[in-house]
Design a protein around this motif. Structure first.
Motif, PDB file in Angstrom:
ATOM      1  N   PHE A 192       2.116  -5.451 -11.963  1.00 49.82           N
ATOM      2  CA  PHE A 192       2.078  -5.684 -10.528  1.00 49.82           C
ATOM      3  C   PHE A 192       2.664  -7.047 -10.168  1.00 49.82           C
ATOM      4  O   PHE A 192       3.533  -7.140  -9.301  1.00 49.82           O
ATOM      5  N   LEU A 193       2.224  -8.100 -10.833  1.00 43.76           N
ATOM      6  CA  LEU A 193       2.681  -9.443 -10.463  1.00 43.76           C
ATOM      7  C   LEU A 193       4.155  -9.675 -10.792  1.00 43.76           C
ATOM      8  O   LEU A 193       4.897 -10.236  -9.977  1.00 43.76           O
ATOM      9  N   THR A 194       4.597  -9.247 -11.963  1.00 44.02           N
ATOM     10  CA  THR A 194       6.001  -9.494 -12.317  1.00 44.02           C
ATOM     11  C   THR A 194       6.958  -8.681 -11.446  1.00 44.02           C
ATOM     12  O   THR A 194       7.976  -9.206 -10.999  1.00 44.02           O
ATOM     13  N   GLU A 195       6.631  -7.421 -11.193  1.00 44.82           N
ATOM     14  CA  GLU A 195       7.523  -6.614 -10.359  1.00 44.82           C
ATOM     15  C   GLU A 195       7.416  -6.993  -8.884  1.00 44.82           C
ATOM     16  O   GLU A 195       8.394  -6.906  -8.149  1.00 44.82           O
ATOM     17  N   MET A 196       6.256  -7.444  -8.448  1.00 45.63           N
ATOM     18  CA  MET A 196       6.096  -7.858  -7.051  1.00 45.63           C
ATOM     19  C   MET A 196       6.913  -9.112  -6.765  1.00 45.63           C
ATOM     20  O   MET A 196       7.590  -9.192  -5.741  1.00 45.63           O
ATOM     21  N   TYR A 197       6.855 -10.078  -7.663  1.00 47.94           N
ATOM     22  CA  TYR A 197       7.513 -11.357  -7.395  1.00 47.94           C
ATOM     23  C   TYR A 197       8.949 -11.440  -7.893  1.00 47.94           C
ATOM     24  O   TYR A 197       9.769 -12.149  -7.322  1.00 47.94           O
ATOM     25  N   LEU A 199       2.604  -1.377  -5.835  1.00 50.50           N
ATOM     26  CA  LEU A 199       1.242  -0.931  -6.128  1.00 50.50           C
ATOM     27  C   LEU A 199       1.253   0.504  -6.636  1.00 50.50           C
ATOM     28  O   LEU A 199       0.598   0.822  -7.641  1.00 50.50           O
ATOM     29  N   ILE A 200       2.011   1.378  -5.981  1.00 50.81           N
ATOM     30  CA  ILE A 200       2.118   2.781  -6.425  1.00 50.81           C
ATOM     31  C   ILE A 200       2.751   2.846  -7.814  1.00 50.81           C
ATOM     32  O   ILE A 200       2.269   3.581  -8.685  1.00 50.81           O
ATOM     33  N   ARG A 201       3.831   2.093  -8.043  1.00 54.49           N
ATOM     34  CA  ARG A 201       4.467   2.048  -9.371  1.00 54.49           C
ATOM     35  C   ARG A 201       3.453   1.671 -10.444  1.00 54.49           C
ATOM     36  O   ARG A 201       3.366   2.300 -11.491  1.00 54.49           O
ATOM     37  N   THR A 202       2.698   0.623 -10.151  1.00 52.83           N
ATOM     38  CA  THR A 202       1.760   0.095 -11.139  1.00 52.83           C
ATOM     39  C   THR A 202       0.623   1.073 -11.406  1.00 52.83           C
ATOM     40  O   THR A 202       0.290   1.332 -12.568  1.00 52.83           O
ATOM     41  N   LEU A 203       0.036   1.624 -10.376  1.00 53.07           N
ATOM     42  CA  LEU A 203      -1.078   2.556 -10.563  1.00 53.07           C
ATOM     43  C   LEU A 203      -0.630   3.841 -11.246  1.00 53.07           C
ATOM     44  O   LEU A 203      -1.363   4.405 -12.068  1.00 53.07           O
ATOM     45  N   THR A 204       0.578   4.300 -10.939  1.00 54.49           N
ATOM     46  CA  THR A 204       1.084   5.534 -11.539  1.00 54.49           C
ATOM     47  C   THR A 204       1.278   5.393 -13.046  1.00 54.49           C
ATOM     48  O   THR A 204       1.188   6.373 -13.784  1.00 54.49           O
ATOM     49  N   ARG A 205       1.511   4.194 -13.515  1.00 58.29           N
ATOM     50  CA  ARG A 205       1.688   3.968 -14.955  1.00 58.29           C
ATOM     51  C   ARG A 205       0.457   4.359 -15.769  1.00 58.29           C
ATOM     52  O   ARG A 205       0.555   4.567 -16.971  1.00 58.29           O
TER      53      ARG A 205
END
Length: 156
Positions: A78-83, A111-117
Motif C-alpha cells: 500500500f505505502l510503496t504503490e501509493m507514494y 487500496l483495492i490492489r493491495t487488498l486483492t493480493r
C-alpha cells in the motif's frame, strides 16, 4: 479541441517474466522486513532487560506470525504503490503502476490492489492467458514498462 486520450498498448504492459520477478523479489523484501522487525524486538527486549518482550516475540504462534506478516505485506504494497506507483521490485524491473488513462492510481485503486493480493493464489493469476492479475483487473490498473510509457506519454 485536440483529443489527448491515452491508451495502454501491448508494448507497454509488463511481461509475465517481469511480473513473476516482481512477485518473488517483493515477497523476499517483505520476508526480510518481517524477520528484521522480529529480530529487532528480540534484541531490544534483551538489551533493555524487558525479557517479556523478547519472550513474547520468540513464542508467538504460527497464526500470530502470519498475522504480522500480512500486516507488513499490506503496509509494504500500500505505502510503496501509493507514494511511488511502484514497489522496490518494480523499481528494479523498471515498471510502474498506472491507471488506464496513464495516470498515477489514487487511494481507492491502490487500496483495492493491495487488498486483492490477499485472495488465495491471486499471485499466480497474471501467469494465465491475461498478463494482468486480479489485483490489476479489480483496481483497473496496469503494470507497464516505465521507459516505454514515458516515451509514449512524451515525458523524458
Amino acid at each position: 479541441m485536440e483529443n489527448n486520450k491515452f491508451t495502454i498498448t501491448d508494448d507497454l504492459v509488463a511481461s509475465r517474466e517481469q511480473r513473476f520477478m516482481n512477485f518473488i523479489l517483493d515477497f523476499l523484501i517483505v520476508y526480510v522486513i518481517w524477520i528484521a522487525i522480529g529480530t529487532t524486538v528480540i534484541i531490544i527486549g534483551e538489551i533493555t532487560g524487558i525479557y517479556a518482550l523478547s519472550n513474547w516475540a520468540e513464542s508467538t504462534s504460527t497464526y500470530e506470525k502470519m498475522f504480522f506478516l500480512i500486516i507488513i505485506m499490506f503496509l509494504y504494497y500500500f505505502l510503496t504503490e501509493m507514494y511511488f506507483s511502484r514497489t522496490f521490485a518494480k523499481y528494479f524491473s523498471k515498471t510502474i503502476v498506472i491507471t488506464k488513462e496513464g495516470l498515477k492510481p489514487g487511494f481507492n485503486a491502490i487500496l483495492i490492489r493491495t487488498l486483492t493480493r490477499f485472495i488465495p493464489v491471486e499471485c499466480l493469476t497474471f501467469l494465465g492467458v491475461n498478463v494482468r492479475g486480479l489485483h490489476d483487473l479489480f483496481s483497473d490498473t496496469y503494470v507497464v514498462r516505465k521507459h516505454e510509457f514515458n516515451k509514449k506519454k512524451g515525458v523524458v
